[in-house]
Design an enzyme around this catalytic site. Sequence first.
Site, mmCIF file in Angstrom:
data_model
loop_
_atom_site.group_PDB
_atom_site.id
_atom_site.type_symbol
_atom_site.label_atom_id
_atom_site.label_comp_id
_atom_site.label_asym_id
_atom_site.label_seq_id
_atom_site.Cartn_x
_atom_site.Cartn_y
_atom_site.Cartn_z
ATOM 1 N N LYS A 173 -4.285 -4.408 52.446
ATOM 2 C CA LYS A 173 -3.859 -3.556 53.478
ATOM 3 C C LYS A 173 -2.379 -3.341 53.686
ATOM 4 C CE LYS A 173 -6.958 -2.496 57.232
ATOM 5 N NZ LYS A 173 -7.496 -3.129 58.692
HETATM 6 C C1 E4P Z 1 -8.753 -0.742 60.454
HETATM 7 O O1 E4P Z 1 -9.005 -1.038 59.278
HETATM 8 C C2 E4P Z 1 -8.259 -1.422 61.700
HETATM 9 O O2 E4P Z 1 -8.862 -2.988 61.513
HETATM 10 C C3 E4P Z 1 -9.127 -0.727 63.239
HETATM 11 O O3 E4P Z 1 -10.294 -0.036 62.719
HETATM 12 C C4 E4P Z 1 -8.299 -1.102 64.009
HETATM 13 O O4 E4P Z 1 -9.136 -0.480 65.113
HETATM 14 P P1 E4P Z 1 -8.608 -0.623 66.714
HETATM 15 O O5 E4P Z 1 -8.076 0.521 66.936
HETATM 16 O O6 E4P Z 1 -9.983 -0.932 67.678
HETATM 17 O O7 E4P Z 1 -7.738 -1.877 66.808
#
Ligand code: E4P
Length: 226
Positions: free
Chosen positions: A86
């Site tokens: 990521k």
């Molecule tokens: C995506 O891969 C992220 O881990 C995640 O969806 C972030 O979400 P949030 O806005 O609830 O932190």
Amino acid sequence: MKFFLDTASLEEIKEAVSWGAVAGVTTNPTLYARIGGKIQDFEEHINKICTLVKGPVSAEVTAPDAAGMVAQGRELAAIAKNVAVKVPMTLEGLAATRILANEGIEVNMTLVFSVSQAILAARAGARYVSPFVGRFDDIAEDGVVHLVNIIIALGNYDFSNDGPKGERIEVIAASIRNPSHVSQAALAGADIATVPFGVLKKCATHPLTTNGLAAFEADWEKVKQA
Ligand code: E4P
């Protein structure tokens, strides 16, 4: 649409995998901090997740610069075959993505909020792009509209030559906060929704199911006593 689980919790992953719908996992530094994760255990923890789930497991780089991201990305990709690295949507992240993709490493480009960012991620060779829905809702904007726009824009072009293995870039609807987000992501044609454990549980429930089951149970008691 496939479901990924948006968590770093092994317990949540084990339970959700038993429900049969989990095709992958996404983690981020916040989710790892939430389970009390320590830096020295991070790679081993990702490895454990990779043994629980066959599909892609996103592990995020934390370096601010492309060289650092590439070094971390290579290290993360070496943990298991199903690691997707990521990378945040920055210019440094784009440069890192291009290098990692050229090496055949799958990148999930995260923190994507606009069509232009998504197109750049695709051209840099990202295997997955993660538009965040809920964070728009947090600032009183409709995150689903942005998700839909990104899906439409990416669908207008063929990015398969840009990615690491000639596969079509997949859209992961991220920052999902409720079952309505999940439904709307599916209706919009998102390839994947990455969903927190609690939201995935809620997706399986409906008051009419609960009421219907209670009625069946009550009537079956009558049958047993007849
Ligand atoms: C995506 O891969 C992220 O881990 C995640 O969806 C972030 O979400 P949030 O806005 O609830 O932190």
